[in-house]
Design a protein around this motif. Sequence first.
Motif, short mmCIF file in Angstrom:
data_model
loop_
_atom_site.label_atom_id
_atom_site.label_comp_id
_atom_site.label_asym_id
_atom_site.label_seq_id
_atom_site.Cartn_x
_atom_site.Cartn_y
_atom_site.Cartn_z
N ASN A 188 0.84 -1.16 0.10
CA ASN A 188 -0.03 -0.03 -0.08
C ASN A 188 0.94 1.26 -0.04
O ASN A 188 0.41 2.39 0.21
CB ASN A 188 -0.91 0.12 1.39
N LYS A 189 2.30 0.90 -0.21
CA LYS A 189 3.04 2.30 -0.12
C LYS A 189 2.92 3.11 1.26
O LYS A 189 3.20 4.29 1.17
CB LYS A 189 2.84 3.09 -1.35
N GLN A 190 2.69 2.34 2.19
CA GLN A 190 2.56 3.14 3.60
C GLN A 190 4.03 2.88 4.23
O GLN A 190 4.75 1.79 3.70
CB GLN A 190 1.67 2.16 4.51
N PRO A 191 4.26 3.86 5.09
CA PRO A 191 5.70 3.83 5.68
C PRO A 191 5.86 2.59 6.63
O PRO A 191 4.82 2.15 7.02
CB PRO A 191 5.66 5.05 6.56
N VAL A 192 6.99 1.81 6.53
CA VAL A 192 7.09 0.68 7.16
C VAL A 192 7.70 0.80 8.56
O VAL A 192 9.00 1.48 8.67
CB VAL A 192 8.06 -0.39 6.39
N ILE A 193 7.12 0.56 9.73
CA ILE A 193 7.80 0.97 11.02
C ILE A 193 8.39 -0.55 11.54
O ILE A 193 7.71 -1.62 11.33
CB ILE A 193 6.38 1.29 11.77
N PRO A 194 9.71 -0.21 11.72
CA PRO A 194 10.32 -1.50 12.40
C PRO A 194 9.63 -2.15 13.32
O PRO A 194 8.99 -1.53 14.34
CB PRO A 194 11.64 -0.94 12.92
N ILE A 195 9.43 -3.46 13.52
CA ILE A 195 8.79 -4.19 14.48
C ILE A 195 9.64 -5.18 15.15
O ILE A 195 10.30 -6.02 14.62
CB ILE A 195 7.48 -4.84 13.80
N SER A 196 9.48 -5.39 16.64
CA SER A 196 10.04 -6.56 17.34
C SER A 196 9.08 -7.49 17.55
O SER A 196 8.07 -7.24 17.98
CB SER A 196 10.86 -5.90 18.55
N VAL A 197 9.59 -8.85 17.68
CA VAL A 197 8.90 -9.95 17.90
C VAL A 197 9.41 -10.48 19.00
O VAL A 197 10.74 -10.84 18.93
CB VAL A 197 8.71 -10.92 16.67
N ASN A 198 8.63 -11.06 20.09
CA ASN A 198 9.26 -11.70 21.22
C ASN A 198 9.63 -13.16 20.76
O ASN A 198 8.81 -13.81 20.24
CB ASN A 198 8.45 -11.94 22.52
N LEU A 199 10.71 -13.86 21.28
CA LEU A 199 10.84 -15.13 21.02
C LEU A 199 11.23 -15.92 22.48
O LEU A 199 12.01 -15.46 23.21
CB LEU A 199 12.22 -15.32 20.14
N SER A 200 10.37 -16.93 22.54
CA SER A 200 10.73 -17.71 23.81
C SER A 200 12.02 -18.49 23.98
O SER A 200 12.38 -18.86 22.85
CB SER A 200 9.38 -18.72 24.13
N ARG A 201 12.41 -18.53 25.31
CA ARG A 201 13.64 -19.33 25.33
C ARG A 201 13.66 -20.65 24.76
O ARG A 201 14.49 -21.27 24.08
CB ARG A 201 14.06 -19.35 26.81
#
Length: 280
Positions: A108-121
Amino acid sequence: TQRYQSQQTVTYYDSAITRQLQKEHELSDLFRNSIQNHDFQVYLQPKVCPYSGRIMGAEALVRWQHPKRGMIYPSEFIPLFERNGNICCLDNYMFEEVCALIARWIKNKQPVIPISVNLSRQHFKNPDLLPHLSEIARKYLVPDGVIELELTESVFFDDRRIEIVKGNIKTMHQLGFLCSLDDFGTGYSSLGLLKEFDIDTIKLDRKFAQDITNPKSQHILACIMELTKNLNIKTVAEGIETQEQLDCLKGLHCDLIQGYLYSKPLPIPEFEQWAESRLF
Ligand code: C2E
Ligand code: MG
Ligand code: MG
Ligand code: MG
């Protein structure tokens, strides 16, 4: 009466444990269906540059919106799913939802906001994890550097095979992911980890913010900030709720702020609306 009382106590705990086990059994049973029905949702909490007020990123946090039971929060099911193994499936699901969102922004040509994802141990120990995540990211054509993976300190303490963890982090970088150390300062040798591992970001645990008026805490924070600047590691302060906490962290040159003061975790449409007027 002594004995009678202690027996009662035993009975009381016993039924509390039974109830807890019943609840866990129930949640485990609901899991498969809920994944298929998309009852798990990505909520996004903004990470904000406190100097410009601009949004610089977001953390993906899972919410379980069950049609019958209503909203279920992570504290009720993450520890359980870490024990029964469902967490790997849930983390993969969240990761894929985030990739799909990024793909939609690009389309959609929207700005891409960096995202963090949690990973379990538990998940991090699985040798298939990184190849699998990279396959998903490639499927959605996610650009390098947009997704950060949040690991808790326990990942590093738990696994004595330092070389394996180091190798995993190297692979993470080669695959285009950034590496973030979550709940920083809650473990025993947090500072040691910075030397040993190639970490991009630390997330200062909420307890630092809660304790911020304590001069000792401020000295410790100042040291952490100085050290991370020199090591070229970005700092994010978690759980910021008050202006006082914000002012202190700005005084300490903390890079990014995450907390209710700016915004709670939001469903994606509300997050997009929130971000719209605060883009970089
Ligand atoms: P976390 O990764 O440290 O996430 C931060 C937690 O602090 C979130 O709780 C967030 O809602 C909460 N928080 C943010 N700002 C504030 C604030 O100003 N005040 C207060 N009191 N709390 C704040 P949440 O969403 O309940 O998640 C709890 C934990 O569950 C997370 O801690 C993370 O460890 C885990 N979690 C959440 N989503 C996932 C997931 O998709 N996968 C895995 N493996 N773990 C997840
Ligand atoms: Mg986190
Ligand atoms: Mg955290
Ligand atoms: Mg946490």
